[in-house]
Each structure stands twice: as C-alpha cells, then as structure tokens.
Design an enzyme around this catalytic site. Structure first.
Site, short mmCIF file in Angstrom:
data_model
loop_
_atom_site.label_atom_id
_atom_site.label_comp_id
_atom_site.label_asym_id
_atom_site.label_seq_id
_atom_site.Cartn_x
_atom_site.Cartn_y
_atom_site.Cartn_z
N LYS A 183 0.86 -1.19 0.00
CA LYS A 183 0.00 0.00 0.00
C LYS A 183 0.89 1.23 0.00
O LYS A 183 2.02 1.19 0.48
CB LYS A 183 -0.85 -0.03 1.28
CG LYS A 183 -2.03 0.88 1.28
CD LYS A 183 -3.28 0.21 0.77
CE LYS A 183 -4.43 1.20 0.73
NZ LYS A 183 -5.66 0.61 0.21
N GLY A 212 -24.60 3.64 3.90
CA GLY A 212 -23.67 4.18 2.91
C GLY A 212 -24.16 3.87 1.50
O GLY A 212 -24.24 2.70 1.10
N GLY A 231 -22.90 5.10 -1.51
CA GLY A 231 -21.94 5.63 -2.49
C GLY A 231 -21.81 4.68 -3.67
O GLY A 231 -22.76 3.99 -4.04
N HIS A 232 -20.61 4.62 -4.24
CA HIS A 232 -20.40 3.79 -5.42
C HIS A 232 -20.80 2.34 -5.19
O HIS A 232 -21.55 1.75 -5.97
CB HIS A 232 -18.93 3.85 -5.86
CG HIS A 232 -18.55 5.18 -6.42
ND1 HIS A 232 -17.95 6.17 -5.68
CD2 HIS A 232 -18.72 5.68 -7.66
CE1 HIS A 232 -17.76 7.22 -6.44
NE2 HIS A 232 -18.22 6.96 -7.65
N VAL A 233 -20.29 1.76 -4.10
CA VAL A 233 -20.59 0.35 -3.85
C VAL A 233 -22.00 0.20 -3.25
O VAL A 233 -22.78 -0.65 -3.69
CB VAL A 233 -19.55 -0.27 -2.89
CG1 VAL A 233 -19.89 -1.74 -2.64
CG2 VAL A 233 -18.15 -0.16 -3.47
P1 NAD Z 1 -17.88 6.16 -1.72
O1 NAD Z 1 -17.07 7.28 -1.19
O2 NAD Z 1 -18.34 6.18 -3.13
O3 NAD Z 1 -19.20 6.00 -0.82
C1 NAD Z 1 -19.20 5.99 0.57
C2 NAD Z 1 -20.53 6.53 1.01
O4 NAD Z 1 -20.63 6.37 2.42
C3 NAD Z 1 -20.71 8.04 0.71
O5 NAD Z 1 -21.95 8.27 0.11
C4 NAD Z 1 -20.61 8.67 2.09
O6 NAD Z 1 -21.38 9.83 2.22
C5 NAD Z 1 -21.12 7.55 2.97
N1 NAD Z 1 -20.69 7.65 4.36
C6 NAD Z 1 -19.51 8.09 4.82
N2 NAD Z 1 -19.50 8.04 6.16
C7 NAD Z 1 -20.70 7.55 6.52
C8 NAD Z 1 -21.30 7.28 7.77
N3 NAD Z 1 -20.67 7.52 8.92
N4 NAD Z 1 -22.55 6.78 7.79
C9 NAD Z 1 -23.22 6.56 6.62
N5 NAD Z 1 -22.71 6.82 5.41
C10 NAD Z 1 -21.46 7.30 5.37
O7 NAD Z 1 -17.05 4.84 -1.38
P2 NAD Z 1 -17.26 3.40 -2.01
O8 NAD Z 1 -16.29 3.22 -3.10
O9 NAD Z 1 -18.70 3.15 -2.23
O10 NAD Z 1 -16.74 2.49 -0.79
C11 NAD Z 1 -17.57 2.24 0.33
C12 NAD Z 1 -16.81 1.40 1.34
O11 NAD Z 1 -16.41 0.17 0.73
C13 NAD Z 1 -15.52 2.04 1.84
O12 NAD Z 1 -15.31 1.64 3.18
C14 NAD Z 1 -14.46 1.43 0.96
O13 NAD Z 1 -13.19 1.42 1.59
C15 NAD Z 1 -15.00 0.02 0.81
N6 NAD Z 1 -14.53 -0.67 -0.40
C16 NAD Z 1 -14.80 -0.13 -1.63
C17 NAD Z 1 -14.38 -0.82 -2.76
C18 NAD Z 1 -14.67 -0.30 -4.14
O14 NAD Z 1 -14.59 -1.08 -5.10
N7 NAD Z 1 -15.04 0.95 -4.29
C19 NAD Z 1 -13.68 -2.03 -2.63
C20 NAD Z 1 -13.44 -2.55 -1.36
C21 NAD Z 1 -13.87 -1.85 -0.25
#
Ligand code: NAD
Length: 347
Positions: A80, A179, A181-183
């Site tokens: 990392k 949450g 977001g993207h995922v």
């Molecule tokens: P993202 O930034 O697109 O979405 C995260 C969402 O969570 C946002 O809408 C944000 O407003 C919300 N959020 C933040 N803090 C919060 C809280 N305290 N309570 C409720 N909602 C909250 O991120 P993502 O890419 O969707 O990733 C989400 C999680 O999954 C992260 O922890 C990330 O590390 C993990 N992850 C993502 C991927 C990936 O492919 N993107 C892969 C493995 C792990």
C-alpha cells in the site's frame, strides 16, 4: 517503537519513505508480502495529522491487502502507499514523482486507486511506470471496481445467509444498507432486483436521495444499525461495529463492503456471542481487487475470469464460516488464519 521494530512485529520486509524536492510530494510505500506475487494496493492521499499516523495507516492497510489477496486466491501479495497531503498542486508532476517512487520498487508494489485517486491519476502514473493498474475501460483497463465489489457482496451475503440457516436467497428479506456511495448504491440495486426490501442511509442527502430513487426506503443514519432486519450491510465507513452498536443490533447477518468494520478484534467475538454471522470485510469486499489485479495477467484483462473469481467468494466464505465453527473462533480470525496459511505455504 522504531519503524524496523514495527515491521518485524507486523511482518513487513520493506517500508520506503519518499520525498520529491521538485514537487514536495511526501509518500510512504509499505510492502507486507510478495510471497504470492506483486503487492497490489491502492494509493491513499490524505491529510494525516502527522507522519506517525501515516505510517500506522500504511502498515495496517498493506497487511490487510496481503490477507485480502490471499483469501481471494489471487497471485498477489500485499502492499500500500500513502501520500501525506496536501497533494502537490501540479497534479501531473506529483503523480510522476509518485510513479518514480513506485517504479523504484521494481514491481514489488503495484499501485492502484484508493481514497483521493482517480483513473486519470493512474494514467499519469503509467507515464513513468508500468507498475500501476486501474485504468479506465476506454484505456484498455479494468474500469470502475465498485460494481464488482457489489457483486462480491451479494454472493458473500448468500453464503452468510446459509451459515445463519436463512436459505440462500435475499428474496423477501429485509436488508439495511449503510452508505449509498459507489458500492452501496450498486448493492442496493442488486438487492432490490433480487426481491429484497431495502432500508438505506447515508450522511449525504444526495447519496440517500439516489438510494430512494432506486427504490430503497431511506432512514436516518443514526438508526440504520438498530433496524429490525435480516441483514445489515455496512457500505460506508469502517469501525462501525463496536461494543455499543453490536449490543443494539437487531439482525442475524452482517455482510457489507466497508473496510475495517470491526472497531477491534474483540468485536468479532461480540458478534459471535450474539449469534450474528459476520462476513469478514476483507473477504466479502475483494471483488474490486479481483477486478483490478486482472490487468496484471500476461494475456490481459478477462471479464469472464473476473466473474468466476468473484463468484468464488461465496465458496470461500462458506468454508470460512465452517472453519470458524469447527475452531470455535470468529469468522474474522478464521479468515486471517486462512490467509496466513496460504501466504506461509508459498514462502
Ligand atoms: P464512496 O465514497 O463512493 O461512498 C461511501 C458513502 O458512504 C458516501 O456516500 C458517504 O457519504 C457515505 N458515508 C460516509 N461516512 C458515513 C457514515 N458515517 N454513515 C453513513 N454513510 C457514510 O465509497 P465506495 O467506493 O462506495 O466504498 C464504500 C466502502 O467500501 C468504503 O469503506 C471502501 O473502503 C469500501 N470498499 C470499496 C471498494 C470499491 O470497489 N469501491 C472495494 C473494497 C472496499
């Protein structure tokens, strides 16, 4: 504790510090293991309080990448990078400085996206090093990892439901997703398509609105974890499962994408004691890593192979749930043990 003592404790063979005079870029790259292959891991750009905080983060995250790759059956190690923000104002020059740092490790570390990075940053890294993956589909890369992570969460949820003796289908079940977001949004869409009832929350109104538009019922984020549901799916931030929140859970399964969901290792035991099946985050959320690391294959990215590997998350989790019961351990500890044995067998 000195850096080397910490490396010895956590098992890192290499931790490198970088400072670029021209741009002011400050970065640390930690390689945790190359036993199974190149250490693929995201670059995290963050305004750390101090250097010590950045070091702690990179050591912890690189170790987690080793376990994630090993449990996903990938020929990848764990590494990392963290960049101590603010990132240089000349973004491209900063990325070139970072790319040279990555390149100097000769492939032991392969950079990809994490917080603060975009696909175009990866393209800039690629201008100075081949050791960066995560380019856009248009650029011949693997594209957005999020839908793949969501696919993994869905198959992993199925394994968790079976372990909880709740069948293997989300149809008719109630799932609370924290949450959007993207995922999170992609998970919500898949759950709704599968016939589940979905409650959702986010701290951002626009993200919650998108979930509502998709068909979820939005609830206040302060109460999402205490909803009476079949499954809680954390897809926002980490460390949300602690003594207080676990005592208040009213679900039988926790299965979501967020990294580091357990505040401490002890919280895995707390979930066990409450009879809640927990899908270890670094196993169920490996879809994104599976997707991006496929760019490293000598024959290039293969969507069918990615889909097969993501489907296998279900089998891996089923095995882990059985091992945790057999060893009277937590699912999280069983997953770490599985990863360490795969890494150890290759040393
Ligand atoms: P993202 O930034 O697109 O979405 C995260 C969402 O969570 C946002 O809408 C944000 O407003 C919300 N959020 C933040 N803090 C919060 C809280 N305290 N309570 C409720 N909602 C909250 O991120 P993502 O890419 O969707 O990733 C989400 C999680 O999954 C992260 O922890 C990330 O590390 C993990 N992850 C993502 C991927 C990936 O492919 N993107 C892969 C493995 C792990």
């Amino acid at each position: 504790m000195t850096v080397i003592s910490r490396m010895a404790e956590q098992g890192h063979p290499q931790v490198s510090h970088f400072y670029d005079r021209a741009t002011g870029l400050r970065a640390i790259i930690a390689v945790h293991s190359n036993a199974l292959g190149p250490g693929v891991g995201g670059v995290r750009i963050r305004d750390y309080d101090d250097e010590a905080a950045a070091l702690t983060d990179v050591l912890r995250l690189s170790e987690a990448m080793s376990y994630k790759a090993a449990c996903a059956g990938l020929n990848c190690g764990g590494a990392k990078a963290v960049v101590l923000g603010p990132f240089p104002s000349d973004r491209r020059a900063g990325m070139h400085a970072l790319g040279r740092a990555v390149d100097s490790l000769g492939g032991r570390y392969v950079a990809t996206e994490d917080m603060g990075m975009t696909e175009s940053d990866i393209a800039w890294l690629n201008e100075v090093t081949p050791h960066a993956v995560g380019r856009s589909l248009a650029d011949g890369g693997s594209g957005d990892p999020s839908p793949h992570t969501a696919d993994g969460v869905i198959v992993g949820m199925r394994a968790a439901l079976q372990a909880a003796r709740m069948g293997d289908d989300v149809r008719g079940l109630k799932v609370a997703v924290q949450g959007c977001g993207h995922v999170g949004l992609a998970v919500i869409e898949r759950l709704l398509a599968g016939g589940a009832e979905v409650l959702a929350s986010d701290i951002r109104a626009d993200a919650a609105a998108r979930a509502e538009q998709a068909g979820a019922r939005v609830v206040d984020n302060d109460v999402i974890l205490t909803q009476a549901v079949d499954v809680i799916s954390p897809c926002g931030i980490g460390a949300i499962l602690d003594q207080r929140t676990i005592a208040a859970l009213r679900c039988r399964v926790v299965a979501g994408a967020a990294n580091n969901q357990l505040a401490t290792e002890r919280d895995g035991i707390r979930l066990n004691e409450r009879g809640i099946v927990y899908a270890p985050d670094f196993v169920i959320n490996a879809g994104g890593l599976i997707n991006v690391s496929d760019e490293l294959d000598p024959n290039g990215y293969d969507a069918a192979r990615v889909a097969r590997r993501i489907a296998a998350i279900e089998t891996t989790l089923t095995q882990l749930f059985a091992e945790a019961v057999a060893q009277n351990s937590t699912t999280d500890m069983a997953a770490v043990a599985m990863a360490r044995s795969r890494i150890g067998a290759n040393h």
